[in-house]
Design a protein around this motif. Structure first.
Motif, short mmCIF file in Angstrom:
data_model
loop_
_atom_site.label_atom_id
_atom_site.label_comp_id
_atom_site.label_asym_id
_atom_site.label_seq_id
_atom_site.Cartn_x
_atom_site.Cartn_y
_atom_site.Cartn_z
N ASP A 3 0.82 -1.20 0.00
CA ASP A 3 0.00 0.00 0.00
C ASP A 3 0.86 1.26 0.00
OD1 ASP A 3 -1.92 -1.90 0.24
OD2 ASP A 3 -3.06 -0.85 1.77
N GLY A 4 2.07 1.17 -0.54
CA GLY A 4 2.97 2.32 -0.55
C GLY A 4 2.44 3.44 -1.41
N ASP A 5 2.98 4.63 -1.15
CA ASP A 5 2.61 5.79 -1.96
C ASP A 5 3.05 5.59 -3.40
OD1 ASP A 5 1.53 7.12 0.22
OD2 ASP A 5 3.41 8.14 0.71
N ILE A 6 2.27 6.13 -4.30
CA ILE A 6 2.58 6.06 -5.73
C ILE A 6 3.41 7.28 -6.10
CG2 ILE A 6 1.57 6.09 -8.04
CD1 ILE A 6 -0.96 4.80 -6.62
N HIS A 7 4.51 7.05 -6.76
CA HIS A 7 5.40 8.12 -7.21
C HIS A 7 5.48 8.05 -8.73
CE1 HIS A 7 6.70 8.83 -3.10
NE2 HIS A 7 6.86 7.53 -2.98
N GLU A 58 5.51 4.20 -9.71
CA GLU A 58 6.26 3.26 -8.87
C GLU A 58 5.71 3.31 -7.45
OE1 GLU A 58 10.94 2.58 -8.91
OE2 GLU A 58 10.37 4.48 -8.01
N ALA A 59 5.65 2.16 -6.81
CA ALA A 59 5.29 2.06 -5.39
C ALA A 59 6.04 0.87 -4.82
CB ALA A 59 3.79 1.88 -5.20
N GLY A 61 9.06 0.25 -4.65
CA GLY A 61 10.16 -0.18 -5.51
C GLY A 61 9.76 -0.94 -6.74
N ARG A 62 8.46 -1.02 -7.03
CA ARG A 62 7.97 -1.76 -8.20
C ARG A 62 7.33 -0.81 -9.20
NH1 ARG A 62 2.55 -4.68 -8.40
NH2 ARG A 62 2.57 -5.45 -10.53
N VAL A 63 7.65 -0.97 -10.49
CA VAL A 63 7.03 -0.18 -11.54
C VAL A 63 5.63 -0.75 -11.79
CG1 VAL A 63 7.16 0.51 -13.95
CG2 VAL A 63 9.24 0.47 -12.57
N LEU A 64 4.61 0.11 -11.66
CA LEU A 64 3.21 -0.31 -11.78
C LEU A 64 2.60 0.02 -13.13
CD1 LEU A 64 1.96 1.08 -8.35
CD2 LEU A 64 2.80 -1.22 -8.84
N GLY A 65 3.19 0.96 -13.83
CA GLY A 65 2.64 1.38 -15.10
C GLY A 65 3.52 2.43 -15.73
N TYR A 66 3.12 2.84 -16.93
CA TYR A 66 3.90 3.84 -17.65
C TYR A 66 2.99 4.63 -18.57
CZ TYR A 66 3.51 1.13 -21.93
OH TYR A 66 3.01 0.49 -23.03
N ALA A 67 3.47 5.79 -18.96
CA ALA A 67 2.82 6.59 -19.99
C ALA A 67 3.92 7.14 -20.88
CB ALA A 67 2.00 7.72 -19.38
N ALA A 68 3.63 7.21 -22.17
CA ALA A 68 4.63 7.69 -23.13
C ALA A 68 3.97 8.69 -24.08
CB ALA A 68 5.20 6.52 -23.92
N GLY A 100 -3.32 5.27 -12.99
CA GLY A 100 -3.58 5.77 -14.34
C GLY A 100 -3.84 7.26 -14.35
N THR A 101 -4.60 7.74 -13.38
CA THR A 101 -4.88 9.17 -13.29
C THR A 101 -3.59 9.95 -13.06
OG1 THR A 101 -7.09 8.75 -12.45
CG2 THR A 101 -6.18 10.94 -12.02
N ALA A 102 -2.75 9.45 -12.17
CA ALA A 102 -1.48 10.13 -11.88
C ALA A 102 -0.57 10.14 -13.11
CB ALA A 102 -0.77 9.44 -10.70
N LEU A 103 -0.54 9.05 -13.86
CA LEU A 103 0.26 9.01 -15.09
C LEU A 103 -0.28 10.00 -16.11
CD1 LEU A 103 0.81 5.17 -15.37
CD2 LEU A 103 2.63 6.88 -15.12
N PHE A 104 -1.60 10.01 -16.30
CA PHE A 104 -2.19 10.94 -17.26
C PHE A 104 -1.90 12.38 -16.86
CE2 PHE A 104 -5.54 13.79 -18.62
CZ PHE A 104 -5.41 13.66 -19.99
#
Length: 166
Positions: A3-7, A58-59, A61-68, A100-104
């Motif tokens: 449940d770590g913070d999303i960065h 990332e949360a 230490g794991r990459v959860l998603g990406y946007a390009a 997803g919202t944070a990436l967008f």
């Protein structure tokens, strides 16, 4: 899943290994696309290319998603450019947490900070259309006969004064 913070942070060359399987899984929902395959092969150079903006979520230490996204640069007949979001993808086990919202928002913020970008555009599959509707965005069907049900979405960025130096 912790449940770590999303960065959200810019992708690095070191992220290539974590992003490769995400590219592969993301493309399973769509047909094979030679352009995306080339994009995947060039990932290491694209993360350092100033015309591209690739971010990861990332949360713990794991990459959860990406946007390009990519700034296409100005056309001959105008001094402003259009940026295109090529991908926004979140690992299925991380969905529903705001990733997803944070990436967008990171891509939109990047586009807004680039003084020459006036429009951010992308295409969405029907499977993601509800996500964009929740963000207050809607698109137009690209082709009624297209079985992939693609929607073209555009965000017109706030007007800003022209920069003296471009």
């Amino acid at each position: 899943m912790g449940d770590g913070d999303i960065h959200i942070r810019p992708a690095t060359v070191a992220d290539a290994a974590a992003l490769q399987p995400m590219f592969a899984e993301h493309r399973r929902v769509d047909e094979n696309d030679e352009k995306v395959d080339r994009y995947r092969e060039r990932l290491e150079s694209l993360v350092t290319n100033p015309g591209h903006h690739i971010v990861v979520a990332e949360a713990d230490g794991r990459v959860l998603g990406y946007a390009a996204a990519q700034d296409y640069g100005p056309a001959l007949h105008r001094d402003w450019s259009i940026a295109r979001m090529h991908d926004l993808w979140v690992s299925p086990d991380a969905r529903g947490r705001g990733v997803g919202t944070a990436l967008f928002e990171a891509v939109r913020t990047w586009a807004e900070q680039q003084t020459r970008i006036r429009v951010l555009e992308w295409q969405s599959l029907e499977v993601a259309a509800e996500f964009y509707r929740k963000l207050g965005l809607s698109g137009e069907r690209v082709d009624e006969a297209d079985p992939r049900e693609l929607y073209e979405i555009e965000v017109h960025l706030p007007g800003r004064p022209r920069s003296v130096v471009e």
